[in-house]
Design an enzyme around this catalytic site. Sequence first.
Site, PDB file in Angstrom:
ATOM      1  N   SER A  39       0.790  -1.242   0.000  1.00 51.74           N
ATOM      2  CA  SER A  39       0.000   0.000   0.000  1.00 51.74           C
ATOM      3  C   SER A  39       0.815   1.282   0.000  1.00 51.74           C
ATOM      4  O   SER A  39       0.293   2.340  -0.332  1.00 51.74           O
ATOM      5  CB  SER A  39      -0.972   0.021   1.176  1.00 51.74           C
ATOM      6  OG  SER A  39      -0.287   0.219   2.383  1.00 51.74           O
ATOM      7  N   LYS A  80       0.304   4.548   6.771  1.00 49.46           N
ATOM      8  CA  LYS A  80      -0.249   5.397   5.709  1.00 49.46           C
ATOM      9  C   LYS A  80       0.333   6.799   5.849  1.00 49.46           C
ATOM     10  O   LYS A  80       1.029   7.119   6.792  1.00 49.46           O
ATOM     11  CB  LYS A  80      -1.778   5.467   5.795  1.00 49.46           C
ATOM     12  CG  LYS A  80      -2.491   4.128   5.793  1.00 49.46           C
ATOM     13  CD  LYS A  80      -2.358   3.382   4.496  1.00 49.46           C
ATOM     14  CE  LYS A  80      -3.028   2.024   4.627  1.00 49.46           C
ATOM     15  NZ  LYS A  80      -2.660   1.096   3.608  1.00 49.46           N
TER      16      LYS A  80
END
Length: 183
Positions: A39, A80
């Site tokens: 990701s 993230k």
Amino acid sequence: MAKSKSEWIDWLKALLVAFALAFIIRMFFFAPIVVDGPSMLPTLQDKDQMIVNKFIYQIREPERFDIVVFHASTQRDFIKRVIGLPGEHVAYENNVLYINGEAVEEPFITKQTGIYQQHTNDFVLENLPGSYERIPEGYVLVLGDNRKNSTDSRMLGVVSMDEIVGKTNLIYWPVDRMQIVGE
């Protein structure tokens, strides 16, 4: 014999102090984490080992583009990038980030080329889970750098700052990838 016993006690004390210090540092200041999945490609690669600074947000708030670790569930932490801050409206249109209606450059995205060149599907904050018009106080909006393959605020909604473990930007393993990452 007494001297030998005294030396053992001294060594035991030193070991106990070392273990106590290591425990305190690990619990309250720094912790290792392993990147799990694609990701954050190409910034972070699967299996990169990093250090999480757990105390930085005790002295300041997260900033835009910080790479953070947060509790996504009771069993899983995610890594993230902070995109939106409390009080802001976030939107993507034609692969451009808009904060409160102003275009904001994402240097870590514009540097990407080839297979890592990212396209972010259009969205507005109101259409994400929670249907907020502005990011509430105490929350941030996070996205993975690999926008095509990231479970982030687009699915999870905004992330509570209480769920943020800390900031990470130091890759220490593998040795050939050892670096400080950021923008």
